[in-house]
Motif scaffolding. Structure first.
Motif, mmCIF file in Angstrom:
data_model
loop_
_atom_site.group_PDB
_atom_site.id
_atom_site.type_symbol
_atom_site.label_atom_id
_atom_site.label_comp_id
_atom_site.label_asym_id
_atom_site.label_seq_id
_atom_site.Cartn_x
_atom_site.Cartn_y
_atom_site.Cartn_z
ATOM 1 N N GLN A 184 0.823 -1.214 0.000
ATOM 2 C CA GLN A 184 0.000 0.000 0.000
ATOM 3 C C GLN A 184 0.859 1.266 0.000
ATOM 4 O OE1 GLN A 184 -2.297 -1.284 3.417
ATOM 5 N NE2 GLN A 184 -4.098 -1.622 2.127
ATOM 6 N N THR B 118 -1.447 4.348 -1.154
ATOM 7 C CA THR B 118 -2.795 4.308 -0.572
ATOM 8 C C THR B 118 -2.645 4.217 0.940
ATOM 9 O OG1 THR B 118 -2.955 1.894 -0.723
ATOM 10 C CG2 THR B 118 -3.842 3.171 -2.580
ATOM 11 N N LYS B 119 -3.742 4.341 1.649
ATOM 12 C CA LYS B 119 -3.719 4.270 3.108
ATOM 13 C C LYS B 119 -3.155 2.912 3.535
ATOM 14 C CE LYS B 119 -6.644 4.391 7.165
ATOM 15 N NZ LYS B 119 -8.028 4.372 7.653
ATOM 16 N N ASP C 146 -3.283 0.347 5.648
ATOM 17 C CA ASP C 146 -4.066 -0.256 6.727
ATOM 18 C C ASP C 146 -3.853 -1.764 6.853
ATOM 19 O OD1 ASP C 146 -5.474 -1.250 4.550
ATOM 20 O OD2 ASP C 146 -7.337 -0.209 5.025
#
Length: 192
Positions: A107, A112-113, A115
């Motif tokens: 990620q 992107t985030k 998580d």
């Protein structure tokens, strides 16, 4: 080293998992190990006592290992939904770094985030990248992670060369598989 017949495994695990599993077994080995500096302790087929305290190593077969890897790593990381070249790299990272960190590094590579969960946003962001370039960036992030491990604990330096060698061999094995099976979309955007 025993290697499973890829065409037979396709019936049970899809197209890419047999290739990825063969890679993991070649990288992790089929023999029991118990290196004093290995934080995981005793290890067989890449499974450590620390991660699998209730696993009976004396009854662990290669076939059982294949099923555990599929259940605990391949499916959890949603590797069947990833581009082939990334599926193998993420699977290898999950085995070596843990699932959360393997996904989080991916990620971060796609911005992107982070998580640690592969969902629709992560999958869509992957499709906006050249897979070969993303693979190279992902493996570089893994190399940086290894370096940080050693910086934080010098006792782990005994493993650094092997870890870096693993990344180089992994990239080469993925490219060989991509050529052998004619996977689409993995070549560099600058390829002729």
């Amino acid at each position: 080293m025993r290697v499973f017949n890829v065409s037979t495994l396709h019936q049970h695990f899809g197209q890419i998992y047999p290739v990825a599993f063969n890679w993991i077994i070649s990288a992790e080995g089929e023999k029991k190990s118990n290196h004093a500096a290995d934080r995981g302790g005793e290890t067989l087929y890449g499974f450590s006592r620390r991660a699998y305290p209730n696993l009976d190593f004396s009854a662990l077969t290669l076939d059982k290992a294949k099923r555990i890897y599929y259940r605990d790593y391949w499916r959890v990381c949603r590797c069947d939904e990833l581009p082939n070249v990334l599926a193998i790299a993420v699977f290898d990272a999950a085995v070596n770094h843990g699932i959360f960190l393997a996904i989080e590094m991916l990620q971060r590579a796609i911005k992107t985030k982070p998580d640690g969960i592969i969902g629709p946003i992560t999958l869509a962001a992957i499709d906006n990248h050249n897979y070969n370039d993303l693979l190279t960036l992902y493996l570089a992030r893994r190399g940086r992670k290894y370096a940080r491990i050693v910086m934080n604990d010098l006792s782990q330096s005994v493993f650094l060369l092997g870890w870096m060698h693993r990344l180089t061999k992994l990239q080469f094995a993925i490219y060989q598989a991509a050529n052998r099976f004619s996977w689409q979309g993995w070549q560099s955007r600058f390829a002729a």
